[in-house]
Design a protein around this motif. Structure first.
Motif, PDB file in Angstrom:
ATOM      1  N   LEU A  83       0.853  -1.192   0.000  1.00 56.77           N
ATOM      2  CA  LEU A  83       0.000   0.000   0.000  1.00 56.77           C
ATOM      3  C   LEU A  83       0.886   1.238   0.000  1.00 56.77           C
ATOM      4  O   LEU A  83       1.733   1.397   0.880  1.00 56.77           O
ATOM      5  N   ARG A  84       0.682   2.098  -0.984  1.00 58.41           N
ATOM      6  CA  ARG A  84       1.452   3.354  -1.063  1.00 58.41           C
ATOM      7  C   ARG A  84       0.502   4.512  -0.782  1.00 58.41           C
ATOM      8  O   ARG A  84      -0.402   4.792  -1.574  1.00 58.41           O
ATOM      9  N   LEU A  85       0.722   5.170   0.340  1.00 65.19           N
ATOM     10  CA  LEU A  85      -0.198   6.212   0.825  1.00 65.19           C
ATOM     11  C   LEU A  85       0.422   7.596   0.676  1.00 65.19           C
ATOM     12  O   LEU A  85       1.544   7.835   1.151  1.00 65.19           O
ATOM     13  N   GLU A  86      -0.312   8.486   0.031  1.00 64.19           N
ATOM     14  CA  GLU A  86       0.086   9.890  -0.100  1.00 64.19           C
ATOM     15  C   GLU A  86       1.479  10.054  -0.712  1.00 64.19           C
ATOM     16  O   GLU A  86       2.234  10.947  -0.357  1.00 64.19           O
ATOM     17  N   GLU A  87       1.783   9.163  -1.644  1.00 70.65           N
ATOM     18  CA  GLU A  87       3.073   9.224  -2.341  1.00 70.65           C
ATOM     19  C   GLU A  87       2.913   9.890  -3.696  1.00 70.65           C
ATOM     20  O   GLU A  87       3.772  10.624  -4.156  1.00 70.65           O
ATOM     21  N   ASP A  88       1.767   9.627  -4.329  1.00 68.33           N
ATOM     22  CA  ASP A  88       1.469  10.138  -5.669  1.00 68.33           C
ATOM     23  C   ASP A  88       0.543  11.354  -5.530  1.00 68.33           C
ATOM     24  O   ASP A  88      -0.410  11.315  -4.758  1.00 68.33           O
ATOM     25  N   PRO A  89       0.824  12.452  -6.244  1.00 65.82           N
ATOM     26  CA  PRO A  89       0.010  13.672  -6.067  1.00 65.82           C
ATOM     27  C   PRO A  89      -1.458  13.522  -6.474  1.00 65.82           C
ATOM     28  O   PRO A  89      -2.319  14.247  -5.998  1.00 65.82           O
TER      29      PRO A  89
END
Length: 341
Positions: free
Chosen positions: A258-264
């Motif tokens: 899970l990648r959180l708040e990494e991509d704008p």
């Protein structure tokens, strides 16, 4: 409908950009009192929100019809003012970190219990849409066993955000007690506890002052955290990310990352073990950069707990557990050993 009569103690940036506008936007609230030791600051807020203005919080607690209030002061005043307010029969929403020691936090919790009043700590990361969705995915079992995580919160420092700029209390140890770890790190200790659904039990901390001049509070920290079930990960808190804020978290699970708040654009990206990727557009996280001031939901949850007589979503006990991880990081840095929480 009777509105909840609210006061705000401390009219610096966090009150100006978060608490006051969010109270004003809540239909169940009437802002009746504001207080700041800088009278002009209190007067400006009072004029904007049509409330009474005070320069002494004791005077506000004694004279005003306030039923609930926000404590938005420098860190060293969080506990004494919250306790005084609870003893005066007010519900309290306190900014983070809730206190400067476990003993102070315990005194706040005790005062709330004895007064029969709500005590909530303003850990807004729990209410960020991507974080709530990630918790759902973890709780549903979709991610599988959690192996590891890394979380970071860094920006160029409080100079651009704080009402007093370079002269801010954030840089004064007697008022702040702790720097980036208290300002930013405690948000992430709370978030990791929330996402994992368990407590942190061991901490290794490297807590340094390396980027800022003329201060003895930390501005760079990297910690290793271990949870009850043995999940290990890293936490970074920094005032030295000079160009752009980083407020990202990655959870490494058995079935997915899970990648959180990494991509704008996509605040949550789920990368499944089978090669599939799902991208969610859930709305952004609150930032200190211009245009980033969306509703944190903290005020709405606090007022909701008063109106509905329910437990606040971030209780004093929860705030204390997140604070204790930070205290353990400081202890580890001093002792050069693993600290138990």
């Amino acid at each position: 409908m009777n509105k909840v009569k609210v006061g705000v103690i401390g009219c610096g940036s966090i009150a100006k950009h978060r608490h006051l506008p969010e109270y004003a936007a809540n239909a169940q609230v009437e802002i009746v009192a504001v207080c700041d030791i800088v009278q002009a600051r209190a007067d400006e807020a009072a004029q904007k929100y049509g409330s009474e203005s005070y320069s002494s919080y004791e005077e506000l607690l004694a004279k005003s019809e306030v039923e609930a209030l926000s404590v938005c002061t420098p860190n060293y005043l969080h506990a004494p003012i919250s306790i005084a307010a609870l003893n005066a029969g007010k519900h309290v929403l306190c900014e983070k970190p809730m206190a400067t020691s476990k003993e102070e936090a315990e005194s706040m919790i005790k005062a709330a219990k004895e007064a029969g009043k709500k005590l909530m700590i303003a850990h807004n990361q729990r209410f960020v849409p991507a974080h709530k969705k990630a918790k759902e995915l973890i709780e549903s079992g979709e991610v599988g066993k959690i192996y590891s995580f890394r979380t970071a919160f860094g920006h160029p420092g409080p100079e651009a955000w704080s009402a007093d700029g370079k002269d801010s209390w954030f840089f004064q140890k007697d008022k702040a007690f702790i720097g980036a770890m208290g300002d930013l790190g405690v948000h992430k200790t709370d978030l990791i506890r929330f996402l994992l659904g368990e407590d942190i039990v061991e901490v290794v901390g490297f807590v340094e002052t390396s980027a800022k001049q003329n201060t003895d509070v930390d501005d760079n920290a990297v910690c290793i955290l271990k949870s009850e079930s043995g999940v290990i990960g890293t936490l970074a808190a920094s005032w030295s990310y000079v160009s752009k804020e980083d407020n990202s978290t990655i959870i490494y699970g058995e079935n997915a990352i899970l990648r959180l708040e990494e991509d704008p654009v996509h605040s949550l990206i789920v990368q499944y073990k089978n090669g599939e990727t799902v991208k969610y557009e859930l709305g952004g996280i609150q930032t200190n950069e211009s245009g980033g001031q969306t509703n944190t939901q903290v005020i709405d949850h606090f007022i909701g707990s008063i109106v509905n007589n329910t437990e606040p979503p971030v209780t004093g006990e929860e705030g204390m557990k997140s604070l204790q991880v930070v205290l353990a990081a400081l202890e580890s840095n001093e002792s050069k050993k693993i600290s138990r929480v």
